[in-house]
Motif scaffolding. Structure first.
Motif: not given
Lengths: 263, 343
Positions: B290-317
């Motif tokens: 349960x705690x491991x899934x909590x942490x992994x879920x948060x990590x993966x979502x943060x990474x996905x969001x960082x990618x979706x932002x496309x750094x230094x661009x105006x696009x959000x996927x």
């Protein structure tokens, strides 16, 4: 009075079967059996005679149609779930859902009725688990996962789990299916050893009639005529085993205590 | 059970990774902000430019927190469903929660053409979508719950959940058929999912409901562990199956329901995170998972969001596409490497 204390499980005018709104399917009726404390008891009968239904009724998985089942002189429906889990543990025919459990985790789940809300094991619980592993002789498998075990090893682990539950009585539904001849004898011999060393009462259903006759203190026989329970030698003398199956193919040989195919 | 202590080293590592991802996530975006100013604005002191402080505090921080809540919440509800149904294909939406939410949103966005102009006036403010999504998932949930009280077989509940999904999907199709192109686009955009739309107030409400779900999940740990043996064994261990099942279903619905309401139907995370966690933590004990899934879920979502932002661009996927694009290959890779589906 002393005699009564010696009885761990008894049924009074028990009728078993299935009831729906429309009809009742009665599988067995007027069943009166008394099981003594500390004995190894085999339940035998032909396929479809209702062994599983009887075991399901004795273990409160399904309700009796009539009559009562009493454990330690207390009616089964008066137990709440946790209290029943402290006097009666089960080994079922169905496989464990998660094969990724280690043997230790599997056996430790037997301590659930005693653990706190989040299931932490106390030192006492740990000792009980280790004790169970040692009694069954599977301490070396402790860290193996269930999917790595053979059928025989898995069955032993399931028995260890029931032992760790620390109940007066263990009920096993066909513990010897899927096993080879050696392991069939091994498991039943193990059950006999457990009753002798721990004083627990063990009831199992089985098709290994000759092994049951040799190892059990009491045999419960289900036939179309009803349910009888007695010591195996008395049952042989009474010719009960002859009525177990249709007589066209196999006959019971009193001398060897086993069935022979008709020539 | 092998205690959480055995895994303390792994836990420290993934907590550090989580913190790293969190910082990374808020330091990336369409506007470049130097790392030291990012830290300054987190602790609330003034930055070189006032706009940076505003961007971090009112846009990136809530978005990062939303990502953590969404990822962990979906992961945990996926774990609960997989154990309850003892089915590795189960996810947070098997009970039809997301389709219920979709139906609610579809009725609001697309329904206006069918039901006439009245709805159009109060249409498509963010709150009306949140309320419609909650109401939709709540309705489906209630139906599943009524069914689950009557039916003993857990697998039957699974199938009934899938049937509810089909029914709602069909209604959504009919509504789409009558909808205008603009409405369709709006609905499709909701379906993309979005983490960045929440204000602190909305996040607060989200967080409160989320906490209820998490607390219920924590109280279900013991019953989840006994359910690993199967229902009959669990019952023989003194577990009240119906009550535990109800608790687990309520926990999942609270988590998955609010997440869908606030962030849209985020695919894949709920199904994949429990599997990734099981591959990396070789245990079935929910006290560890349960705690491991909590942490992994948060990590993966943060990474996905960082990618979706496309750094230094105006696009959000669309975040929904990114979660699947990133997550699916990871799960495939894990399964191929370990050659074994651990459940």
């Amino acid at each position: 009075m002393e005699n009564k204390n010696n009885i761990i499980l008894n049924t009074e005018n028990l009728s078993i079967g299935y009831a729906s709104k429309k009809e009742r399917t009665i599988i067995g009726s007027n069943i009166n059996i008394n099981l003594n404390r500390g004995e190894l008891i085999g339940l035998i009968g032909a396929n479809g005679i209702g062994k599983s239904t009887l075991l399901r009724t004795l273990t409160n998985v399904q309700k009796p149609l009539e009559g009562t089942v009493k454990i330690n002189d207390k009616s089964l429906h008066k137990y709440d779930a946790i209290d029943l889990a402290k006097v009666l543990s089960l080994v079922l025919t169905e496989a464990v859902s998660s094969k990724n459990l280690s043997v230790f985790e599997l056996v430790a789940l037997g301590r659930q009725p005693y653990t706190n809300w989040v299931g932490s094991l106390s030192e006492y619980d740990m000792n009980k688990v280790d004790e169970a592993l040692k009694l069954i002789n599977i301490t070396h498998l402790k860290h193996k996962n269930c999917f790595e075990l053979s059928d025989g090893q898995l069955q032993k682990a399931m028995i260890a789990r029931a032992l760790a539950q620390d109940t007066d009585m263990i009920i096993l539904d066909e513990p010897t299916t899927h096993l080879d001849m050696y392991h069939k004898a091994y498991i039943l011999k193990l059950l006999q050893k457990l009753t002798q060393e721990t004083g627990k009462t063990i009831l199992f259903s089985s098709h290994e009639i000759d092994l049951a006759i040799q190892l059990c203190d009491t045999v419960v026989v289900m036939t179309n005529d009803g349910v009888v329970s007695d010591q195996p030698c008395n049952l042989i003398a009474d010719g009960v085993f002859n009525s177990l199956f249709p007589k066209d193919l196999i006959i019971f040989d009193k001398k060897t205590g086993s069935f022979k195919v008709k020539k | 059970m092998i205690d959480a202590k055995t895994y303390s080293k792994s836990f420290i590592i993934i907590i550090l990774v989580l913190v790293g991802c969190f910082v990374l996530n808020i330091s990336l975006g369409s506007v470049h902000i130097p790392l030291q100013d990012v830290f300054k604005s987190i602790i609330g002191s003034s930055t070189e430019q006032d706009t940076w402080l505003y961007i971090i505090q009112n846009y990136r921080l809530p978005k990062a927190f939303t990502a953590i809540l969404v990822g962990s919440g979906l992961g945990i509800s996926g774990l609960l469903m997989q154990t309850l149904f003892r089915n590795p294909l189960a996810g947070p939406f098997v009970l039809g929660i997301s389709s219920g939410a979709s139906l609610g949103v579809a009725l609001i966005i697309l329904g206006s053409s069918v039901f006439g102009g009245l709805l159009t006036t109060l249409l498509v403010s963010k709150w009306s979508i949140v309320i419609a999504a909650s109401f939709g998932s709540f309705l489906v949930l209630i139906s599943v719950m009524v069914v689950s009280l009557k039916i003993r077989d857990t697998m039957a509940i699974l199938i009934i959940g899938l049937m509810f999904s089909s029914i709602t999907a069909a209604i959504v199709s009919v509504l789409s058929y009558f909808g205008s192109a603009q409405q369709l686009q709006q609905y499709v955009f909701w379906g993309f999912g979005s983490l960045g739309n929440l204000s602190w107030n909305e996040l607060g409400i989200f967080f409160i409901i989320y906490c209820f779900g998490i607390v219920l999940s924590i109280f279900s740990i013991k019953s989840l562990n006994s359910l690993l043996l199967g229902e009959n064994y669990a019952k023989s261990l003194g577990l009240n199956i119906k009550r535990s099942r109800l608790l687990i279903i309520i926990a999942t619905s609270l988590l998955a329901g609010t997440i869908t309401a606030f962030a849209g139907p985020i695919a894949f995370i709920g199904l994949a995170i429990p599997h990734m966690t099981r591959q990396l933590f070789n245990t079935s004990n929910h006290k560890v998972l349960l705690p491991a899934v909590f942490l992994f879920g948060a990590i993966i979502m943060l990474i996905c969001d960082s990618i979706a932002q496309i750094p230094n661009s105006d696009y959000t996927l669309p975040i929904n596409a990114i979660t699947s694009l990133i997550g699916a290959p990871v799960v495939i890779w894990l399964l191929v490497r370990k050659r074994k589906m651990i459940f």
